[in-house]
Design a protein around this motif. Structure first.
Motif, short mmCIF file in Angstrom:
data_model
loop_
_atom_site.label_atom_id
_atom_site.label_comp_id
_atom_site.label_asym_id
_atom_site.label_seq_id
_atom_site.Cartn_x
_atom_site.Cartn_y
_atom_site.Cartn_z
N VAL A 17 0.85 -1.19 0.00
CA VAL A 17 0.00 0.00 0.00
C VAL A 17 0.89 1.25 0.00
O VAL A 17 0.64 2.19 -0.76
CB VAL A 17 -0.96 -0.01 1.21
N GLU A 18 1.92 1.23 0.81
CA GLU A 18 2.82 2.38 0.89
C GLU A 18 3.53 2.62 -0.44
O GLU A 18 3.66 3.77 -0.89
CB GLU A 18 3.86 2.17 2.00
N GLU A 19 3.99 1.55 -1.08
CA GLU A 19 4.65 1.69 -2.39
C GLU A 19 3.67 2.21 -3.44
O GLU A 19 4.04 3.01 -4.30
CB GLU A 19 5.23 0.34 -2.83
N SER A 20 2.43 1.76 -3.35
CA SER A 20 1.40 2.21 -4.30
C SER A 20 1.17 3.71 -4.16
O SER A 20 1.11 4.43 -5.16
CB SER A 20 0.09 1.46 -4.07
N SER A 56 -7.23 0.85 -3.41
CA SER A 56 -8.49 1.11 -2.70
C SER A 56 -9.19 -0.19 -2.33
O SER A 56 -9.71 -0.33 -1.22
CB SER A 56 -9.42 1.97 -3.55
N GLY A 57 -9.19 -1.14 -3.25
CA GLY A 57 -9.79 -2.45 -2.98
C GLY A 57 -9.08 -3.18 -1.86
O GLY A 57 -9.71 -3.80 -1.00
N ARG A 58 -7.75 -3.09 -1.86
CA ARG A 58 -7.00 -3.75 -0.79
C ARG A 58 -7.25 -3.09 0.56
O ARG A 58 -7.37 -3.77 1.57
CB ARG A 58 -5.50 -3.76 -1.13
N ILE A 59 -7.35 -1.75 0.58
CA ILE A 59 -7.64 -1.05 1.83
C ILE A 59 -9.02 -1.44 2.35
O ILE A 59 -9.19 -1.68 3.55
CB ILE A 59 -7.51 0.47 1.65
N MET A 60 -9.99 -1.53 1.45
CA MET A 60 -11.33 -1.96 1.87
C MET A 60 -11.29 -3.36 2.45
O MET A 60 -11.97 -3.65 3.44
CB MET A 60 -12.30 -1.87 0.70
N TYR A 62 -8.74 -4.76 3.97
CA TYR A 62 -8.13 -4.66 5.30
C TYR A 62 -9.12 -4.13 6.32
O TYR A 62 -9.17 -4.60 7.45
CB TYR A 62 -6.90 -3.75 5.26
N GLU A 63 -9.93 -3.14 5.91
CA GLU A 63 -10.93 -2.58 6.82
C GLU A 63 -11.95 -3.63 7.22
O GLU A 63 -12.34 -3.72 8.38
CB GLU A 63 -11.62 -1.39 6.18
N LYS A 64 -12.37 -4.44 6.26
CA LYS A 64 -13.34 -5.50 6.57
C LYS A 64 -12.75 -6.52 7.52
O LYS A 64 -13.45 -7.04 8.39
CB LYS A 64 -13.81 -6.18 5.29
N LYS A 65 -11.46 -6.82 7.37
CA LYS A 65 -10.81 -7.78 8.25
C LYS A 65 -10.71 -7.24 9.67
O LYS A 65 -10.59 -8.02 10.62
CB LYS A 65 -9.42 -8.13 7.73
N MET A 66 -10.74 -5.92 9.81
CA MET A 66 -10.62 -5.32 11.13
C MET A 66 -11.96 -5.22 11.85
O MET A 66 -12.03 -4.75 12.97
CB MET A 66 -9.96 -3.94 11.02
N GLN A 67 -13.00 -5.64 11.20
CA GLN A 67 -14.31 -5.65 11.84
C GLN A 67 -14.55 -7.02 12.44
O GLN A 67 -14.10 -8.03 11.91
CB GLN A 67 -15.41 -5.33 10.83
#
Length: 79
Positions: A17-20, A56-60, A62-67
């Motif tokens: 994500v950071e490299e992106s 954006s898809g990867r961040i979403m 990750y967010e779902k995994k944090m729920q």
């Protein structure tokens, strides 16, 4: 770095994500430059939009995994 195959069969680098975000920042700076030919601008824009969609898809994801699923079946965010 891992590679991943796009739907059209092309191979692209799987960036963190950071490299992106760093690559997107470089693209924006290049697009803001006055010496970029129009064709190059279109290519950078298209590549940037694909990268943005991917990250954006990867961040979403990750967010779902944090729920976590609470006892009553509703979703709650982890703090």
């Amino acid at each position: 770095m891992e590679t991943k195959t796009q739907k059209n069969g092309e191979s692209m680098e799987q960036l963190t994500v950071e490299e992106s975000f760093a690559k997107l920042d470089e693209m924006v700076k290049r697009l803001e430059s006055e010496d970029v030919p129009l064709e190059e601008s279109f290519r950078l824009y298209q590549e940037g939009m694909k990268l943005l969609k991917d990250v954006s898809g990867r961040i979403m994801t990750y967010e779902k995994k944090m729920q976590v699923l609470s006892g009553n079946g509703s979703m709650e965010d982890l703090d």
